[in-house]
Design an enzyme around this catalytic site. Structure first.
Site, PDB file in Angstrom:
ATOM      1  N   GLN A 195      15.690 -71.101 -48.696  1.00  0.00           N
ATOM      2  CA  GLN A 195      15.045 -72.193 -49.426  1.00  0.00           C
ATOM      3  C   GLN A 195      13.752 -72.666 -48.753  1.00  0.00           C
ATOM      4  O   GLN A 195      13.092 -73.579 -49.240  1.00  0.00           O
ATOM      5  CB  GLN A 195      16.014 -73.348 -49.638  1.00  0.00           C
ATOM      6  CG  GLN A 195      16.307 -74.190 -48.405  1.00  0.00           C
ATOM      7  CD  GLN A 195      17.338 -75.257 -48.680  1.00  0.00           C
ATOM      8  OE1 GLN A 195      18.479 -74.955 -48.981  1.00  0.00           O
ATOM      9  NE2 GLN A 195      16.940 -76.514 -48.593  1.00  0.00           N
TER      10      GLN A 195
ATOM     11  N   GLY B  80      22.362 -80.302 -41.326  1.00  0.00           N
ATOM     12  CA  GLY B  80      22.473 -80.827 -39.964  1.00  0.00           C
ATOM     13  C   GLY B  80      21.379 -81.826 -39.643  1.00  0.00           C
ATOM     14  O   GLY B  80      20.742 -82.371 -40.541  1.00  0.00           O
TER      15      GLY B  80
ATOM     16  N   HIS C  66      22.765 -89.109 -44.321  1.00  0.00           N
ATOM     17  CA  HIS C  66      23.881 -88.167 -44.489  1.00  0.00           C
ATOM     18  C   HIS C  66      25.214 -88.899 -44.364  1.00  0.00           C
ATOM     19  O   HIS C  66      26.144 -88.657 -45.136  1.00  0.00           O
ATOM     20  CB  HIS C  66      23.839 -87.084 -43.402  1.00  0.00           C
ATOM     21  CG  HIS C  66      22.607 -86.236 -43.403  1.00  0.00           C
ATOM     22  ND1 HIS C  66      21.685 -86.285 -42.396  1.00  0.00           N
ATOM     23  CD2 HIS C  66      22.162 -85.308 -44.291  1.00  0.00           C
ATOM     24  CE1 HIS C  66      20.717 -85.407 -42.640  1.00  0.00           C
ATOM     25  NE2 HIS C  66      20.969 -84.813 -43.790  1.00  0.00           N
TER      26      HIS C  66
ATOM     27  N   LYS D 233      17.677 -89.483 -52.681  1.00  0.00           N
ATOM     28  CA  LYS D 233      16.398 -89.288 -52.000  1.00  0.00           C
ATOM     29  C   LYS D 233      15.763 -87.984 -52.492  1.00  0.00           C
ATOM     30  O   LYS D 233      14.563 -87.925 -52.730  1.00  0.00           O
ATOM     31  CB  LYS D 233      16.594 -89.238 -50.499  1.00  0.00           C
ATOM     32  CG  LYS D 233      15.325 -88.899 -49.808  1.00  0.00           C
ATOM     33  CD  LYS D 233      15.443 -88.873 -48.329  1.00  0.00           C
ATOM     34  CE  LYS D 233      14.275 -88.145 -47.755  1.00  0.00           C
ATOM     35  NZ  LYS D 233      14.486 -86.695 -47.700  1.00  0.00           N
ATOM     36  N   ASP D 234      16.587 -86.949 -52.620  1.00  0.00           N
ATOM     37  CA  ASP D 234      16.103 -85.670 -53.161  1.00  0.00           C
ATOM     38  C   ASP D 234      16.512 -85.626 -54.633  1.00  0.00           C
ATOM     39  O   ASP D 234      17.414 -84.884 -55.011  1.00  0.00           O
ATOM     40  CB  ASP D 234      16.719 -84.523 -52.368  1.00  0.00           C
ATOM     41  CG  ASP D 234      16.401 -84.636 -50.889  1.00  0.00           C
ATOM     42  OD1 ASP D 234      15.277 -84.297 -50.506  1.00  0.00           O
ATOM     43  OD2 ASP D 234      17.256 -85.116 -50.108  1.00  0.00           O
TER      44      ASP D 234
ATOM     45  N   LEU E 291      21.944 -84.725 -38.444  1.00  0.00           N
ATOM     46  CA  LEU E 291      22.537 -85.801 -39.255  1.00  0.00           C
ATOM     47  C   LEU E 291      22.037 -87.190 -38.867  1.00  0.00           C
ATOM     48  O   LEU E 291      21.888 -87.502 -37.687  1.00  0.00           O
ATOM     49  CB  LEU E 291      24.064 -85.748 -39.130  1.00  0.00           C
ATOM     50  CG  LEU E 291      24.707 -84.433 -39.587  1.00  0.00           C
ATOM     51  CD1 LEU E 291      26.235 -84.514 -39.464  1.00  0.00           C
ATOM     52  CD2 LEU E 291      24.310 -84.074 -41.019  1.00  0.00           C
TER      53      LEU E 291
ATOM     54  N   ARG F 110      12.442 -85.803 -40.764  1.00  0.00           N
ATOM     55  CA  ARG F 110      10.977 -85.610 -40.669  1.00  0.00           C
ATOM     56  C   ARG F 110      10.264 -86.847 -40.127  1.00  0.00           C
ATOM     57  O   ARG F 110       9.157 -86.736 -39.598  1.00  0.00           O
ATOM     58  CB  ARG F 110      10.380 -85.349 -42.044  1.00  0.00           C
ATOM     59  CG  ARG F 110      10.656 -83.981 -42.551  1.00  0.00           C
ATOM     60  CD  ARG F 110      10.530 -83.966 -44.045  1.00  0.00           C
ATOM     61  NE  ARG F 110      10.852 -82.647 -44.530  1.00  0.00           N
ATOM     62  CZ  ARG F 110       9.972 -81.817 -45.068  1.00  0.00           C
ATOM     63  NH1 ARG F 110       8.730 -82.183 -45.225  1.00  0.00           N
ATOM     64  NH2 ARG F 110      10.340 -80.631 -45.469  1.00  0.00           N
TER      65      ARG F 110
ATOM     66  N   GLY G 170      22.236 -86.911 -52.175  1.00  0.00           N
ATOM     67  CA  GLY G 170      21.400 -88.098 -52.029  1.00  0.00           C
ATOM     68  C   GLY G 170      20.361 -88.191 -53.132  1.00  0.00           C
ATOM     69  O   GLY G 170      19.730 -87.186 -53.482  1.00  0.00           O
TER      70      GLY G 170
END
Ligand code: AMP
Length: 256
Positions: free
Chosen positions: A63, A33, A39, A151-152, A35, A189, A149
């Site tokens: 996690q 979420g 995303h 990104k991760d 978003l 973030r 993604g």
């Protein structure tokens, strides 16, 4: 867009839609979420490549190694639903903890190699939690393709390897990192950065791209005011995590 709350309900809805129509594909985008355009870039890719698209929103408590982080995770459900409806998503899966963890996390996926490195070295148990929720969601949704993604990047590699290791039918597809105009990888973030920190933040991407080696990248990051956790090269990528004040940023670039 159909909003579905339990695995049993998802199975029923899928039977009378995707399965009923035969030879139709379903793409899946798992999220927690809050978003944003990152995303939504995954969602658009799934919509383009599949007949149906399912998105899940579930903030996965197992996690988080810091309980405070979990409790403070942003919740923008109303806006999220509006964005997904506007994008023409078919199914939104919105389970509760008890629906997803009837076993209360007695069973889990443990990876013993890559998950211990990079981010995993600083976040014990994090990737076990990620891989377990992804496996559960993959089994519920039964998608043809799932979108993650870059990104991760470590997460993407771990999920892709897991799907292959367990002969899962879902193909795992990596999507490029969506960035702000100044290069900062889009993330919820980023909103926690102060105006001064927000000005410095794009340096992470710039330094990862331009530094001669990992050591130089660490030193340049420190000079700009970051506290780097790691900068490492692996599988043709240079990956990093660094703190700006109380905000932990991650990014990675392809190595030329
Ligand atoms: P999250 O909600 O943070 O768990 O992220 C859900 C998915 O969105 C993961 O596959 C992330 O890698 C992906 N994602 C998050 N931010 C970005 C971004 N800036 N660009 C591309 N994908 C992203």
């Amino acid at each position: 867009m159909k909003i579905i709350k339990t695995p049993a309900q998802f199975k029923k809805v899928k039977k009378v839609t995707v399965t009923f129509l035969k030879n139709k594909t379903i793409g899946f985008v798992p999220t927690m979420g809050a978003l944003h355009d990152g995303h939504l870039s995954l969602v658009r890719r799934s919509l383009k490549e599949n007949d149906f698209t399912a998105v899940s929103i579930f903030v996965n408590p197992v996690q988080f190694n810091d309980k405070k982080d979990f409790n403070n995770y942003p919740n923008t459900l109303k806006q999220d639903i509006a964005k997904l409806k506007k994008a023409n998503v078919d199914f939104l899966f919105l389970p509760r903890f008890k629906d997803i963890y009837p076993d209360k996390y007695r069973y889990r996926i443990i990876e013993n190699s890559l998950s211990r490195l990079l981010c995993g070295a600083f976040r014990p148990g994090h990737f076990d939690g990620v891989l377990t929720i992804v496996m559960k969601l993959f089994n519920i949704i039964g998608a043809d393709r799932a979108y993650f993604g870059e990104k991760d990047y470590q997460q993407y590699m771990l999920v892709k390897d897991m799907a292959e290791a367990f002969f899962h039918k879902t193909a795992v597809i990596g999507c490029p990192t969506a960035r702000e105009k100044d290069g900062l990888a889009i993330s919820s973030r980023n909103l926690r950065l102060s105006p001064e920190q927000r000005k410095i933040a794009p340096e992470l991407y710039r330094i990862l791209k331009s530094a001669k080696n990992e050591k130089e990248a660490v030193s340049l990051l420190r000079k700009k005011g970051f506290s780097p956790e790691y900068v490492e090269e692996m599988s043709g990528r240079r990956l990093a995590a660094a703190w700006l004040g109380k905000v932990r940023l991650i990014d990675n670039v392809k190595i030329r």
